[in-house]
Structure formats: structure tokens, C-alpha cells
Design a protein around this motif. Sequence first.
Motif, PDB file in Angstrom:
ATOM      1  N   THR A 149       0.845  -1.194   0.000  1.00  0.00           N
ATOM      2  CA  THR A 149       0.000   0.000   0.000  1.00  0.00           C
ATOM      3  C   THR A 149       0.879   1.242   0.000  1.00  0.00           C
ATOM      4  O   THR A 149       1.843   1.333   0.761  1.00  0.00           O
ATOM      5  N   PHE A 150       0.535   2.175  -0.860  1.00  0.00           N
ATOM      6  CA  PHE A 150       1.279   3.428  -0.977  1.00  0.00           C
ATOM      7  C   PHE A 150       0.395   4.599  -0.557  1.00  0.00           C
ATOM      8  O   PHE A 150      -0.833   4.526  -0.626  1.00  0.00           O
ATOM      9  N   ARG A 151       1.033   5.665  -0.129  1.00  0.00           N
ATOM     10  CA  ARG A 151       0.331   6.921   0.155  1.00  0.00           C
ATOM     11  C   ARG A 151       0.509   7.843  -1.051  1.00  0.00           C
ATOM     12  O   ARG A 151       1.640   8.076  -1.485  1.00  0.00           O
ATOM     13  N   PRO A 152      -0.587   8.367  -1.619  1.00  0.00           N
ATOM     14  CA  PRO A 152      -0.446   9.235  -2.797  1.00  0.00           C
ATOM     15  C   PRO A 152       0.029  10.639  -2.420  1.00  0.00           C
ATOM     16  O   PRO A 152      -0.552  11.292  -1.564  1.00  0.00           O
ATOM     17  N   ILE A 153       1.108  11.075  -3.039  1.00  0.00           N
ATOM     18  CA  ILE A 153       1.646  12.419  -2.810  1.00  0.00           C
ATOM     19  C   ILE A 153       1.575  13.194  -4.123  1.00  0.00           C
ATOM     20  O   ILE A 153       1.980  12.703  -5.172  1.00  0.00           O
ATOM     21  N   SER A 154       1.035  14.396  -4.044  1.00  0.00           N
ATOM     22  CA  SER A 154       0.894  15.234  -5.237  1.00  0.00           C
ATOM     23  C   SER A 154       2.125  16.118  -5.416  1.00  0.00           C
ATOM     24  O   SER A 154       2.596  16.734  -4.458  1.00  0.00           O
ATOM     25  N   VAL A 155       2.622  16.167  -6.635  1.00  0.00           N
ATOM     26  CA  VAL A 155       3.816  16.955  -6.950  1.00  0.00           C
ATOM     27  C   VAL A 155       3.453  17.970  -8.034  1.00  0.00           C
ATOM     28  O   VAL A 155       2.947  17.596  -9.100  1.00  0.00           O
ATOM     29  N   TYR A 156       3.706  19.238  -7.741  1.00  0.00           N
ATOM     30  CA  TYR A 156       3.444  20.305  -8.716  1.00  0.00           C
ATOM     31  C   TYR A 156       4.717  20.584  -9.497  1.00  0.00           C
ATOM     32  O   TYR A 156       5.732  20.992  -8.923  1.00  0.00           O
ATOM     33  N   ASP A 157       4.655  20.365 -10.814  1.00  0.00           N
ATOM     34  CA  ASP A 157       5.825  20.540 -11.668  1.00  0.00           C
ATOM     35  C   ASP A 157       5.875  21.914 -12.328  1.00  0.00           C
ATOM     36  O   ASP A 157       6.739  22.166 -13.163  1.00  0.00           O
ATOM     37  N   ASP A 158       4.931  22.793 -11.976  1.00  0.00           N
ATOM     38  CA  ASP A 158       4.907  24.137 -12.559  1.00  0.00           C
ATOM     39  C   ASP A 158       5.258  25.158 -11.482  1.00  0.00           C
ATOM     40  O   ASP A 158       4.565  25.255 -10.456  1.00  0.00           O
ATOM     41  N   LEU A 159       6.345  25.900 -11.682  1.00  0.00           N
ATOM     42  CA  LEU A 159       6.843  26.824 -10.663  1.00  0.00           C
ATOM     43  C   LEU A 159       5.840  27.943 -10.377  1.00  0.00           C
ATOM     44  O   LEU A 159       5.622  28.313  -9.219  1.00  0.00           O
ATOM     45  N   LYS A 160       5.210  28.469 -11.401  1.00  0.00           N
ATOM     46  CA  LYS A 160       4.230  29.540 -11.208  1.00  0.00           C
ATOM     47  C   LYS A 160       3.070  29.067 -10.331  1.00  0.00           C
ATOM     48  O   LYS A 160       2.621  29.787  -9.431  1.00  0.00           O
ATOM     49  N   THR A 161       2.613  27.857 -10.583  1.00  0.00           N
ATOM     50  CA  THR A 161       1.528  27.284  -9.768  1.00  0.00           C
ATOM     51  C   THR A 161       1.952  27.154  -8.316  1.00  0.00           C
ATOM     52  O   THR A 161       1.194  27.488  -7.401  1.00  0.00           O
ATOM     53  N   LYS A 162       3.173  26.675  -8.087  1.00  0.00           N
ATOM     54  CA  LYS A 162       3.680  26.513  -6.713  1.00  0.00           C
ATOM     55  C   LYS A 162       3.726  27.853  -5.980  1.00  0.00           C
ATOM     56  O   LYS A 162       3.367  27.949  -4.804  1.00  0.00           O
ATOM     57  N   VAL A 163       4.164  28.897  -6.667  1.00  0.00           N
ATOM     58  CA  VAL A 163       4.274  30.220  -6.041  1.00  0.00           C
ATOM     59  C   VAL A 163       2.878  30.773  -5.728  1.00  0.00           C
ATOM     60  O   VAL A 163       2.645  31.310  -4.635  1.00  0.00           O
ATOM     61  N   LEU A 164       1.934  30.630  -6.661  1.00  0.00           N
ATOM     62  CA  LEU A 164       0.571  31.114  -6.429  1.00  0.00           C
ATOM     63  C   LEU A 164      -0.076  30.410  -5.247  1.00  0.00           C
ATOM     64  O   LEU A 164      -0.743  31.032  -4.412  1.00  0.00           O
ATOM     65  N   ILE A 165       0.131  29.102  -5.154  1.00  0.00           N
ATOM     66  CA  ILE A 165      -0.434  28.315  -4.042  1.00  0.00           C
ATOM     67  C   ILE A 165       0.152  28.781  -2.710  1.00  0.00           C
ATOM     68  O   ILE A 165      -0.565  28.954  -1.722  1.00  0.00           O
TER      69      ILE A 165
END
Length: 569
Positions: A149-165
Motif C-alpha cells: 500500500t502506498f500513500r499518494p503524494i501530489s507533486v506540482y511541476d509548474d513553478l508559477k503554480t507553486k508560487v501562487l499556491i
Amino acid sequence: MRTQPFIHFVSEDRILAILIKERVKWIGKTDESREISPVYKELCQILPARRTWVTPSKKERCQLRNERTNQLKNAATALKLTIARDRSGECKRKEGNKDISRPYYIPKLIRFMADIMETIKDGEISLVPPKTTGVFKKKEESDNKVIITFRPISVYDDLKTKVLIKLASEYLTGLLDPLFHEEILSYRQRRNYHGEHPKEKYMTTADDAIPNILRFQKEHPVIWVAECDIKKFYDIVNHDQVMNALDRLVQEGKIDRVKASGAISILKSYMDGYNFKESVLDKSREPGWWEPYVKGLGRSLGLGGKNVECQFGWISQEEFFEKGGYSPDSWDNEYRKIGIPQGGVLSTLICNILMNDVDRAVVDMSDKDRLFNRFGDDIILMHSDAEKCEELFQAYKKSLTKHQLVYHDESIVSSFKNGSLVLPAYWDEKTKAPFRWGEGEGNAAEWIGFVGYEISCHGDVRLRKSTLKKQFNKICHRYHFITSFETIETDVPHCMKAFDRVSWSILKFNQLNFNPASRKQMHHLDRYRNNKRNKAKQYLMRLPQKQPKVIKDNPSNPASFAAVLASKV
């Protein structure tokens, strides 16, 4: 409440601080991980190359005990000073026959920051959805089949999206955190919790629950306890319930929704771009999706020749219908609004927004004979009266169902006892109906557990069994990592220092007190650590070394965990 407009909150300095923090995270990571990361490549385009960073003066350097923290903070200072120097035009270097006063990255950095601010000003904010990756959680074996069993981890590959979040998270946390009730201990701003540290504000952690419990225990001779845990919390959060809870907070706090609309728009886009079924389950069922995970874990988990099945656990549709308040008739539309990204910085704020609304069923009623603490989705409820404890427990479960959250089936403590002895299965149960905290037969237990700790009715505190097992696993994984070396880049003491740094994570558990149970745990950990350490050292001594490096003031043997625990007396 006076509301600062989101567009005024966002500034170049704030964006730059986020970019610097994001860049220094990559220090120490492998070249392979850097090569495949779009975020790292974009950071390299808009920030100076590492070799050009200035060296901070002695006054500007961080001098903390934690080596990794020092490294990151000093790197952040160096990067900040470099950017300030380059933007001011003080840096002059030659490229061919030309003097360049402004390095290549400055125009790109200015354009990136301007783009962020323009996007927020326009108000039409759309985020790039995250990619899902799996982190190992547990392994179960039956016959010749292994279920991982794995735990799902979300990865944002867009720098602009990461900064806005990140910008939306900082802004909304500043607005909403003062409106949350006091007993939410997770993911909070720095605050003066219960006046514990009147001269300074600090971030509460799970550790803050233990003094509360011990204090309540001293004040009440008879205590009834109930525990509750939500199934797959981040994976079953309903987007509409979050927005409803947010609306109530905005109304109560008299927050100007128009001024905060940009940040709320980012929050909504953050949830709209993700649902557990399509973003995780459906993608993980694509052919070959699990192959890299099986290959990577094959050696460490001993999977050779076995039938392996990998999965992301989720609750069944029947449970959604029976306990989550969903309807089979509208399920095809409703599942698209279930689940939020794990690993995203806004998810922890969403957790507090929703759970603050859930907790109202208990915390809105003032009662000096009640104790309620929550960390994440784990809650512990105590009361001096059995009937009142049962009443509050039932009210809390109804509130969870009302907010479309599914809790683990409740269990009766007496069914996990043999006379006065509590059976091991007791610790596997996550939701327990009210029971008496104390020794004896029937519906009573001497020890209770809450977020990494176990507390006895006599005031003793020890590590939870699962927490202790994780510490053993950390040492074991480091041992196997070191014994996979074929050569040593530095010297043996330097490698052993890295080994000791991993094992000392146990010292983060500040609420352990000196008692027979905790002392026994530390002795076991000492023996295991020393055994693995000596074997690793012997292995390294036999390997060839490349360019030996002298490490000063490195003790040959670290102090024992038991000795550190005893020093607390």
C-alpha cells in the motif's frame, strides 16, 4: 476584521522569498532528481548559478545546533545577498570584450514576478494540476502474494503554480488562523497557546497535547476517554463542504470577500484541479504505472519471485453511501468533488478550515470537566462523567457524517481485554467508544495513545509502538544504505556522523519522561543502534577511500538514548 486586499499582500519581496526557499530545498539532492524536475530547471533560469553566490559574513551566518538547518538558512542568506547585489548593479563581470553589470537571469526573474502579480490582478487564476507519486506505507503478505500500500503524494511541476499556491496559503492563513478554535494543534501560525510562553509565540505541535492531558489527569480522579480517527482524510474531503465551512468563517470574521477573492479563487482552483478517483485511482490502473515502484522496492522488501500487487487504499463506494451521506444516484457527479492533494501546502489549511467546523459540535459548549485536543484528523476527548463523554462522542460522530467524512468503526475496549490485561489488538483500533482511563477489568485501559505517544493513568509517557518501530526502521535503512557503498568519497568518521544524525531524530519527542517503560524502550533502541553502527563501521573500514577528508571534533561513540532520557529527571 480589517482585510488587506490580496493584490496588496503580494509583493516582489514575498515572491522572491518563496523562490529562494524553493531553490535551497534542492541543495544536497541528487543530480538525477534535478535533471528530471521542471521546477529545478525553471529555478536555474531565473536565479543565479550556485557558483556565483556570495559568502555571508560571520554576523549573517546561522549558528544553530542542527547542521542541515544551518546549511539551508546560510544558503538562503547567500542567495538573497547575491540577488540584491546583482539587482543593484554592483556586480560587474566580463563576457568576451563586454562588461556585464546585470547578470542574464535578472530580466527573467523580473518578468516572472511581474507575471505572477499580473495574473493575480486579472483575477482569472487557473492552476496546473499536480502529478501523483506514491510513497511506501505498508506491506502485507498472504500465501505467495504481497500487497503493498502506498500513500499518494501530489507533486506540482509548474513553478508559477507553486508560487501562487504558497502566496494564497500565507494570505489565507493570516486571515483565518485567528478564527480557529484554540485546541487545533496542527498547522497553526505562531501563537501564545494557553499562555504557556507569554514572552514568545510559537507553533503548536502534537507535543502540546501531552501536558494538557497530564494536567487534566491531575485535576480529575476519574476520567473517561474517547478516541476518533477519520478514514483516508485527505482522500475523502468534499470540496463543497470546505467552501461552506470557509463561507461561515468569512462571515463570522467579517472578512471582506471581495478583497480576498484572488486567494479564494486560487483555493478553489486548487481543489477543482484534483479528485482522488481520476487523479489517483484511474491513473494508477494504467498499464505499467507501478513497474518503477516494484523495481525500486524489490530488494529492500524481498519481493523476488513473489506475486506483487500495489495499491492506493481508498474507502469503498458502499461506505460513502452508508456513512458519508452520498447517494448512488448522483455518485457520477459527486466523486469529482472528493479528495484534496496530499503534499500541497494549501491542504493543511483546508484541513483546519473543515475540521474547525466539525469540532463545533464539541468545543462550542464550555465545560471545565472536558478536554478536547486535535492534531490533523486525530482527536482525543476526555470527560470526568461517563454519560457526558458518551453524549459528546455521539455529537462529534454526527458532525463528521454531516460534513461527509467517514470515521473508522468504533470499538469497545472491553472486547480487547483478557481480564485486566489489554490485548495487542487494542492498539490497532483507531476509533474507541468512551472507556475509563485506569487499571482493572471491564471497559477500562491503563494506557491511552495520542499522536506518537502513549500515556498511562499514572502519568508515565512512552513512545507509541508504531513510532518506536519507525525509529528502528530509520536506523536499519541507513545501515543498508551505508553497506551499499563500493567506495568512500570522504572518510569513515564523516560517514558515521551521517548515520548518527538519522538515529538522533528520536530526540524530537520532547514529552517522554523517565519511567520504566520509556527506559526499556531507549535501552532496546541503544542496543540496536550500536549493533548496526558497529557493523556499518567495520564494513566501511574495509572499503577503499577517495581523497580522505579530516573531520574535527567527531566523537567515536554518541551518547546513549537512555542517558539522555535519564538527564530529564
